[in-house]
Write a protein that holds these residues in place. Structure first.
Motif, short mmCIF file in Angstrom:
data_model
loop_
_atom_site.label_atom_id
_atom_site.label_comp_id
_atom_site.label_asym_id
_atom_site.label_seq_id
_atom_site.Cartn_x
_atom_site.Cartn_y
_atom_site.Cartn_z
N ILE A 31 3.02 59.04 10.01
CA ILE A 31 4.48 59.16 9.88
C ILE A 31 5.18 58.00 10.57
O ILE A 31 6.09 57.38 10.01
CB ILE A 31 4.98 60.51 10.45
N LEU A 32 4.73 57.66 11.78
CA LEU A 32 5.34 56.54 12.50
C LEU A 32 5.02 55.22 11.82
O LEU A 32 5.87 54.32 11.77
CB LEU A 32 4.87 56.51 13.96
N GLN A 33 3.83 55.10 11.26
CA GLN A 33 3.48 53.89 10.54
C GLN A 33 4.42 53.70 9.33
O GLN A 33 4.95 52.61 9.11
CB GLN A 33 2.02 53.96 10.07
N THR A 34 4.65 54.77 8.60
CA THR A 34 5.56 54.72 7.46
C THR A 34 6.98 54.37 7.91
O THR A 34 7.65 53.55 7.28
CB THR A 34 5.55 56.05 6.70
N GLN A 35 7.42 54.96 9.02
CA GLN A 35 8.76 54.68 9.53
C GLN A 35 8.91 53.21 9.90
O GLN A 35 9.92 52.58 9.59
CB GLN A 35 9.06 55.56 10.75
N MET A 36 7.90 52.65 10.55
CA MET A 36 7.96 51.23 10.93
C MET A 36 7.97 50.33 9.70
O MET A 36 8.68 49.31 9.66
CB MET A 36 6.78 50.85 11.83
N LYS A 37 7.24 50.72 8.67
CA LYS A 37 7.26 49.94 7.43
C LYS A 37 8.63 50.00 6.76
O LYS A 37 9.10 49.01 6.18
CB LYS A 37 6.17 50.43 6.47
N LEU A 38 9.29 51.15 6.85
CA LEU A 38 10.64 51.28 6.31
C LEU A 38 11.62 50.41 7.10
O LEU A 38 12.51 49.77 6.52
CB LEU A 38 11.09 52.74 6.30
N PHE A 39 11.46 50.39 8.42
CA PHE A 39 12.31 49.53 9.25
C PHE A 39 12.07 48.06 8.90
O PHE A 39 13.00 47.26 8.85
CB PHE A 39 12.02 49.75 10.73
N GLN A 40 10.81 47.72 8.66
CA GLN A 40 10.47 46.35 8.28
C GLN A 40 11.18 45.98 6.98
O GLN A 40 11.79 44.92 6.86
CB GLN A 40 8.96 46.19 8.12
N GLN A 41 11.12 46.86 6.01
CA GLN A 41 11.75 46.60 4.71
C GLN A 41 13.27 46.49 4.85
O GLN A 41 13.90 45.64 4.22
CB GLN A 41 11.39 47.69 3.70
N ASP A 42 13.85 47.32 5.70
CA ASP A 42 15.28 47.25 5.95
C ASP A 42 15.66 45.89 6.52
O ASP A 42 16.65 45.27 6.10
CB ASP A 42 15.68 48.39 6.90
N SER A 43 14.88 45.39 7.48
CA SER A 43 15.15 44.07 8.07
C SER A 43 15.01 42.96 7.02
O SER A 43 15.81 42.03 6.99
CB SER A 43 14.19 43.81 9.23
N LEU A 44 13.98 43.06 6.19
CA LEU A 44 13.80 42.07 5.12
C LEU A 44 14.96 42.10 4.13
O LEU A 44 15.42 41.05 3.67
CB LEU A 44 12.47 42.30 4.39
N ASN A 45 15.44 43.29 3.81
CA ASN A 45 16.60 43.41 2.92
C ASN A 45 17.83 42.75 3.54
O ASN A 45 18.58 42.04 2.86
CB ASN A 45 16.89 44.88 2.59
N ASN A 46 18.04 43.00 4.84
CA ASN A 46 19.18 42.38 5.53
C ASN A 46 19.08 40.86 5.48
O ASN A 46 20.08 40.18 5.24
CB ASN A 46 19.26 42.86 6.97
N ALA A 47 17.88 40.33 5.71
CA ALA A 47 17.68 38.88 5.65
C ALA A 47 17.99 38.36 4.24
O ALA A 47 18.59 37.30 4.08
CB ALA A 47 16.26 38.52 6.06
N SER A 48 17.59 39.12 3.24
CA SER A 48 17.85 38.74 1.85
C SER A 48 19.34 38.71 1.55
O SER A 48 19.84 37.78 0.89
CB SER A 48 17.13 39.70 0.91
N TYR A 49 20.09 39.71 2.03
CA TYR A 49 21.54 39.73 1.82
C TYR A 49 22.19 38.52 2.48
O TYR A 49 23.07 37.88 1.89
CB TYR A 49 22.17 41.00 2.41
N LEU A 50 21.76 38.21 3.70
CA LEU A 50 22.31 37.05 4.40
C LEU A 50 21.96 35.76 3.68
O LEU A 50 22.77 34.84 3.59
CB LEU A 50 21.78 37.01 5.85
N ASP A 51 20.74 35.70 3.16
CA ASP A 51 20.32 34.49 2.46
C ASP A 51 21.12 34.28 1.17
O ASP A 51 21.44 33.14 0.81
CB ASP A 51 18.82 34.52 2.15
N ARG A 52 21.47 35.36 0.50
CA ARG A 52 22.32 35.23 -0.70
C ARG A 52 23.67 34.60 -0.33
O ARG A 52 24.19 33.75 -1.04
CB ARG A 52 22.53 36.58 -1.37
N TYR A 53 24.22 35.05 0.78
CA TYR A 53 25.48 34.47 1.24
C TYR A 53 25.27 32.99 1.59
O TYR A 53 26.09 32.14 1.24
CB TYR A 53 26.01 35.24 2.46
N TYR A 54 24.16 32.70 2.26
CA TYR A 54 23.82 31.32 2.60
C TYR A 54 23.73 30.45 1.35
O TYR A 54 24.23 29.33 1.32
CB TYR A 54 22.50 31.30 3.38
#
Length: 145
Positions: A31-54
Motif C-alpha cells: 500500500i505504501l509502495q503504491t502511495q509513493m508511486k502515486l506521489f511520484q506520478q503527481d510530481s512528474l505531472n507537476n513538472a510537465s505542467y510547468l514545462d508546458r508553460y516554459y
C-alpha cells in the motif's frame, strides 16, 4: 517569472519524483509502495505542467539532468527528510502564486502545485505518525515491566 525560477521549479518537481521513487523501493508494505508511486506520478505531472508553460515562453522544453536522490538509510528517515523538503517546496510555490510580477496563468499553476504538495505532505505526515505509533507499540511489547 524568470526562466531561471521556472527551471528551478521544474527541477524541484523532478527531484521530488526521484525521491518518491526511492521511497517506493523502500516502502514496507504494498500500500505504501503504491502511495509513493502515486506521489511520484503527481510530481512528474507537476513538472510537465510547468514545462508546458516554459515551452510557451521559450519554444523549447527544459530537460535538466536531475541529481540522484540522497538515501538517508531507512524508509522512516527518508519520509522525515521528504516532509522537510516538501514543506520548503510548499513555501516556494505559494510565494510564486502570490508574486505580483507573475501573470495569472503561472499564479494559478503554482497555486495548484502548492496545494498538491500540501496534500502529499499531509499524507506523508500521517505515514510518519503511523510509523512512530508502530514503533511505540512494538517497544511496549518488548520492554520489560
Amino acid at each position: 517569472m524568470t526562466n531561471k525560477t521556472l527551471q528551478y521549479l521544474i527541477y524541484n518537481q523532478l527531484y521530488s519524483a526521484g525521491i518518491y521513487e526511492l521511497l517506493a523501493t523502500q516502502a514496507p508494505t504494498e500500500i505504501l509502495q503504491t502511495q509513493m508511486k502515486l506521489f511520484q506520478q503527481d510530481s512528474l505531472n507537476n513538472a510537465s505542467y510547468l514545462d508546458r508553460y516554459y515551452q510557451e515562453l521559450n519554444t523549447s522544453s527544459y530537460n535538466p539532468i536531475v541529481q540522484e536522490p540522497v538515501d538517508h538509510g531507512t524508509f522512516k528517515k527518508n519520509v522525515y527528510w521528504m516532509l522537510e523538503y516538501e514543506g520548503t517546496n510548499t513555501c516556494i510555490f505559494v510565494d510564486e502564486s502570490f508574486n505580483g510580477q507573475n501573470d495569472a496563468s503561472i499564479k494559478s499553476l503554482t497555486a495548484y502545485i502548492s496545494s498538491s504538495i500540501d496534500r502529499r505532505n499531509t499524507k506523508l505526515t500521517n505515514i510518519y505518525l503511523n510509523i512512530l505509533d508502530n514503533e511505540i507499540a512494538n517497544n511496549k511489547k518488548t520492554s520489560p515491566k
